[in-house]
Design a protein around this motif. Structure first.
Motif, mmCIF file in Angstrom:
data_model
loop_
_atom_site.group_PDB
_atom_site.id
_atom_site.type_symbol
_atom_site.label_atom_id
_atom_site.label_comp_id
_atom_site.label_asym_id
_atom_site.label_seq_id
_atom_site.Cartn_x
_atom_site.Cartn_y
_atom_site.Cartn_z
ATOM 1 N N ARG A 43 33.891 -2.342 -50.269
ATOM 2 C CA ARG A 43 32.857 -2.183 -49.241
ATOM 3 C C ARG A 43 32.649 -0.714 -48.887
ATOM 4 O O ARG A 43 33.602 0.031 -48.665
ATOM 5 C CB ARG A 43 33.235 -2.971 -47.991
ATOM 6 C CG ARG A 43 33.121 -4.468 -48.167
ATOM 7 C CD ARG A 43 33.201 -5.188 -46.831
ATOM 8 N NE ARG A 43 34.444 -4.892 -46.123
ATOM 9 C CZ ARG A 43 34.690 -5.236 -44.854
ATOM 10 N NH1 ARG A 43 33.763 -5.880 -44.163
ATOM 11 N NH2 ARG A 43 35.844 -4.939 -44.289
ATOM 12 N N GLY A 44 31.395 -0.306 -48.853
ATOM 13 C CA GLY A 44 31.040 1.057 -48.496
ATOM 14 C C GLY A 44 31.154 2.041 -49.639
ATOM 15 O O GLY A 44 30.774 3.208 -49.495
ATOM 16 N N VAL A 45 31.696 1.609 -50.773
ATOM 17 C CA VAL A 45 31.853 2.511 -51.914
ATOM 18 C C VAL A 45 31.124 1.970 -53.139
ATOM 19 O O VAL A 45 30.281 2.648 -53.735
ATOM 20 C CB VAL A 45 33.345 2.730 -52.251
ATOM 21 C CG1 VAL A 45 33.493 3.659 -53.465
ATOM 22 C CG2 VAL A 45 34.070 3.320 -51.048
ATOM 23 N N SER A 46 31.441 0.739 -53.541
ATOM 24 C CA SER A 46 30.834 0.160 -54.737
ATOM 25 C C SER A 46 30.454 -1.281 -54.461
ATOM 26 O O SER A 46 31.311 -2.093 -54.114
ATOM 27 C CB SER A 46 31.814 0.226 -55.920
ATOM 28 O OG SER A 46 31.286 -0.423 -57.054
ATOM 29 N N ASP A 47 29.173 -1.578 -54.604
ATOM 30 C CA ASP A 47 28.709 -2.934 -54.346
ATOM 31 C C ASP A 47 28.190 -3.638 -55.594
ATOM 32 O O ASP A 47 27.590 -4.700 -55.518
ATOM 33 C CB ASP A 47 27.618 -2.931 -53.269
ATOM 34 C CG ASP A 47 26.427 -2.039 -53.630
ATOM 35 O OD1 ASP A 47 26.333 -1.627 -54.814
ATOM 36 O OD2 ASP A 47 25.615 -1.748 -52.736
ATOM 37 N N GLN A 48 28.405 -3.042 -56.756
ATOM 38 C CA GLN A 48 27.993 -3.676 -58.006
ATOM 39 C C GLN A 48 28.821 -3.144 -59.166
ATOM 40 O O GLN A 48 29.350 -2.037 -59.116
ATOM 41 C CB GLN A 48 26.501 -3.459 -58.276
ATOM 42 C CG GLN A 48 26.043 -2.026 -58.189
ATOM 43 C CD GLN A 48 24.538 -1.896 -58.244
ATOM 44 O OE1 GLN A 48 23.909 -2.232 -59.235
ATOM 45 N NE2 GLN A 48 23.948 -1.397 -57.150
ATOM 46 N N VAL A 49 28.940 -3.976 -60.197
ATOM 47 C CA VAL A 49 29.723 -3.623 -61.388
ATOM 48 C C VAL A 49 28.842 -3.812 -62.616
ATOM 49 O O VAL A 49 28.139 -4.820 -62.741
ATOM 50 C CB VAL A 49 30.983 -4.506 -61.520
ATOM 51 C CG1 VAL A 49 31.809 -4.083 -62.727
ATOM 52 C CG2 VAL A 49 31.815 -4.446 -60.264
ATOM 53 N N SER B 230 26.533 3.814 -55.870
ATOM 54 C CA SER B 230 27.339 2.682 -55.397
ATOM 55 C C SER B 230 27.678 1.697 -56.518
ATOM 56 O O SER B 230 27.933 0.529 -56.251
ATOM 57 C CB SER B 230 26.597 1.948 -54.274
ATOM 58 O OG SER B 230 25.381 1.405 -54.769
ATOM 59 N N MET B 231 27.690 2.172 -57.738
ATOM 60 C CA MET B 231 27.959 1.284 -58.870
ATOM 61 C C MET B 231 29.205 1.737 -59.627
ATOM 62 O O MET B 231 29.441 2.934 -59.818
ATOM 63 C CB MET B 231 26.755 1.256 -59.831
ATOM 64 C CG MET B 231 26.948 0.356 -61.037
ATOM 65 S SD MET B 231 25.395 0.100 -61.959
ATOM 66 C CE MET B 231 25.013 1.777 -62.471
ATOM 67 N N ALA C 18 37.523 -5.832 -69.097
ATOM 68 C CA ALA C 18 36.507 -5.124 -68.324
ATOM 69 C C ALA C 18 36.787 -5.188 -66.832
ATOM 70 O O ALA C 18 36.424 -4.275 -66.085
ATOM 71 C CB ALA C 18 35.131 -5.707 -68.627
ATOM 72 N N LEU C 19 37.441 -6.246 -66.389
ATOM 73 C CA LEU C 19 37.776 -6.386 -64.970
ATOM 74 C C LEU C 19 39.268 -6.258 -64.698
ATOM 75 O O LEU C 19 39.664 -5.786 -63.632
ATOM 76 C CB LEU C 19 37.263 -7.729 -64.444
ATOM 77 C CG LEU C 19 35.743 -7.931 -64.498
ATOM 78 C CD1 LEU C 19 35.369 -9.309 -63.982
ATOM 79 C CD2 LEU C 19 35.025 -6.857 -63.699
ATOM 80 N N SER C 20 40.109 -6.702 -65.638
ATOM 81 C CA SER C 20 41.551 -6.654 -65.394
ATOM 82 C C SER C 20 42.132 -5.261 -65.618
ATOM 83 O O SER C 20 43.052 -4.853 -64.898
ATOM 84 C CB SER C 20 42.267 -7.664 -66.300
ATOM 85 O OG SER C 20 42.021 -7.393 -67.667
ATOM 86 N N GLY D 162 41.267 0.836 -75.509
ATOM 87 C CA GLY D 162 41.085 1.468 -74.222
ATOM 88 C C GLY D 162 39.651 1.362 -73.760
ATOM 89 O O GLY D 162 38.758 0.960 -74.514
ATOM 90 N N LEU D 163 39.421 1.731 -72.527
ATOM 91 C CA LEU D 163 38.073 1.693 -71.959
ATOM 92 C C LEU D 163 37.924 2.810 -70.937
ATOM 93 O O LEU D 163 38.895 3.443 -70.505
ATOM 94 C CB LEU D 163 37.783 0.326 -71.327
ATOM 95 C CG LEU D 163 38.768 -0.256 -70.314
ATOM 96 C CD1 LEU D 163 38.621 0.381 -68.945
ATOM 97 C CD2 LEU D 163 38.582 -1.768 -70.190
ATOM 98 N N LEU D 164 36.669 3.051 -70.553
ATOM 99 C CA LEU D 164 36.347 4.088 -69.588
ATOM 100 C C LEU D 164 35.748 3.443 -68.343
ATOM 101 O O LEU D 164 34.819 2.636 -68.441
ATOM 102 C CB LEU D 164 35.350 5.080 -70.190
ATOM 103 C CG LEU D 164 34.799 6.168 -69.251
ATOM 104 C CD1 LEU D 164 35.915 7.131 -68.843
ATOM 105 C CD2 LEU D 164 33.652 6.914 -69.909
ATOM 106 N N VAL D 165 36.299 3.781 -67.175
ATOM 107 C CA VAL D 165 35.776 3.301 -65.902
ATOM 108 C C VAL D 165 35.140 4.490 -65.185
ATOM 109 O O VAL D 165 35.739 5.573 -65.111
ATOM 110 C CB VAL D 165 36.880 2.691 -65.014
ATOM 111 C CG1 VAL D 165 36.265 2.026 -63.789
ATOM 112 C CG2 VAL D 165 37.701 1.696 -65.798
#
Length: 524
Positions: free
Chosen positions: A347-353, A374-375, A333-335, A466-469
């Motif tokens: 910063r300025g684009v996405s502040d949460q996951v 911003s997510m 999910a993160l890698s 696979g996954l979707l981002v």
């Protein structure tokens, strides 16, 4: 110090810790002076000026292990010491103490026996051979050779077990066993003939083997996103030491190749409509293996607690008396976004996951997250139903602002069916990326938007896992240009880190390296 009264003003060792090039002459002078006066000297980072070195030590009660590289590499000595200590059974110092107790008590018993023999051989001048109080064993022949043979046999037995028994078996000796050993020899020593001819071992080796046998245990471990290089050392060690391995279907072959050939492997037979049956089969196989004394490794993709049913399996085994050991894995999910050059936060684009599943229990579709500019959202287990997922994401959200028509219907007690659709309200031009087989040599990334991503996956085909981002972070480092979608093949995330072992390869070199290390340690 020359003025320490406790040592009678005698210098018995000198340690020089001066640093810097300017102190080299001083260090050399001190070393020369100490050598002339025959005083041991140790100079920091100057092995040529030292007459002794300080080892890296491991202490466990009476057990003392010291490793030195003679000043050639202090960190290396520490590493070697750690490696040696890790091979010892836990609390092995207590075992050394017990074996020392056996040796000491054998010596004490021999001393008492010799003393008794000397007393027995001394006959008082007024002793009458016909006195009625004489012991029944008075006329029994007892020679010094009998006691010498008993002593030799005892010491030989102790030497042999120290030399030939495994450390794990030695560690299984208890205080009660010491008493049994000495009682056995005390009993046999009362009869010289018995002592010299008995070959019965003082301990039942089969009982010790049962004690030394590792207890059954279950390990829940994550195998990471795909590449063997992203395994944790703990999980790799578990792979080499497990006696039964139960693996998820999506664990890559490069990971499975690390499993020793002697270790039984069962791969989950999960397919649509059979997920629950396959899961129950794995649980049953694991329980049976535990009941037969095995170390069971439940090998999962990614991290066992990130949509891996790890908590369910933990509770299931614990209810049956086996508390699992849980080893984390690097979650995809993160890698996976990282390897696709998608920063999860910026910063300025996405502040949460937000990490979501694309498939709920029993195949039901979960409620989609509501749009947040911003997510960054990562969907696992979603590509097999990506069309349905994208449809729910772009559908109007129940929290969206109502239109004048919807407000009019609400005031009149009616509702617009389109307004109550539980969608996410995500714009169709929201950037997204499909990341498949992350960190593997055949990694693929499809960059698109919600408007065209379904068409892209249908056109390019699927390559699980696979996954979707989803989110604006998908276009911070990589741009699509004007294309509906862009496909990127291959993985070069380890480029530049190659140290001669093929870090950027597909795992073959990694497998051989791990296998060679395992053979060196005797685990394969």
């Amino acid at each position: 110090m020359l003025d320490i009264d406790e040592v009678d003003n005698i210098v018995d060792a000198v340690f020089v810790t001066l640093g810097g090039k300017e102190s080299m002459a001083t260090r050399t002078h001190i070393s020369t002076l100490c050598r002339r006066l025959r005083i041991p000297v140790n100079v920091l980072d100057s092995p040529n000026l030292c007459t002794f070195s300080l080892p890296s030590t491991h202490s466990d009660g009476p057990l003392q292990i010291g490793i030195t590289t003679s000043g050639k590499g202090c960190k290396l000595a520490t590493r070697i010491r750690r490696e040696i200590a890790s091979l010892l059974p836990p609390n092995f110092g207590s075992t050394v103490e017990r074996l020392g107790t056996i040796r000491r008590r054998i010596w004490e018993e021999d001393h008492r026996s010799n003393q008794a023999l000397e007393d027995h051989s001394v006959v008082p001048e007024n002793e009458d051979d016909d006195v009625a109080a004489q012991r029944p064993t008075f006329n029994q022949l007892v020679s010094e050779s009998d006691h010498a043979a008993a002593k030799t046999r005892r010491i030989r037995w102790l030497s042999q077990i120290c030399e030939y028994w495994s450390l794990r078996r030695l560690a299984s000796i208890t205080d009660a066993d010491i008493d049994a050993i000495l009682q056995s020899y005390n009993t046999t020593s009362q009869s010289a003939a018995s002592t010299s001819t008995s070959n019965t071992p003082p301990l039942d080796i089969s009982i010790l083997e049962i004690r030394a046998r590792p207890q059954p245990r279950i390990i829940l471990a994550g195998s990471g996103p795909g590449s063997p290089y992203l395994l944790t050392l703990a999980t790799h060690r578990a792979i080499l030491r497990a006696t039964v391995i139960l693996a998820d279907k999506l664990v890559p072959s490069a990971i499975l190749d690390l499993i020793p050939r002697r270790t039984p492997l069962h791969i989950a037979r999960k397919f649509p409509g059979n997920a629950e049956a396959a899961q129950n089969e794995l649980l049953t196989l694991g329980l049976e293996a535990l009941q037969n004394g095995h170390t069971v490794l439940r090998l999962k993709q990614g991290d066992p607690y990130i949509y891996g049913r790890g908590s369910e399996e933990f509770a299931w085994f614990e209810e049956r008396g086996y508390r699992p050991i849980v080893l984390p894995g690097i979650t995809s999910a993160l890698s996976a976004p990282l390897f696709a050059q998608v920063p999860a936060t910026s910063r300025g684009v996405s502040d949460q996951v937000l990490v979501c599943t694309g498939t709920g229990r029993k195949g039901k579709a979960p409620e989609p997250p509501v749009y947040n500019e911003s997510m960054t959202v990562v969907f696992l287990m979603a590509l097999h139903r990506i069309g349905e997922l994208v449809g729910s994401l772009v559908a109007p959200s129940s929290s969206s602002s109502p239109t004048p028509r919807q407000e009019e219907l609400q005031k009149g007690g009616g509702e617009d069916p389109k307004f109550v659709v539980h969608g996410g309200g995500w714009p169709e031009d929201t950037p997204c990326a499909v990341v498949e087989r992350a960190s593997c040599s055949d990694q693929r990334v499809i960059r698109s938007t919600l408007q065209f991503v379904v068409q892209a996956v249908e056109a390019e085909g699927s390559r699980p896992p696979g996954l979707l981002v989803l989110g604006k972070a998908c276009e911070i480092l990589k741009k699509r240009g004007g294309a509906r979608w862009v496909v990127e093949e291959g993985f070069d995330g380890f480029e530049g880190l190659d140290d001669g072992m093929g870090l950027h390869g597909g795992g073959g070199e990694m497998t051989e390296m791990f296998a060679e290390r395992a053979r060196e340690k005797g685990t394969m």
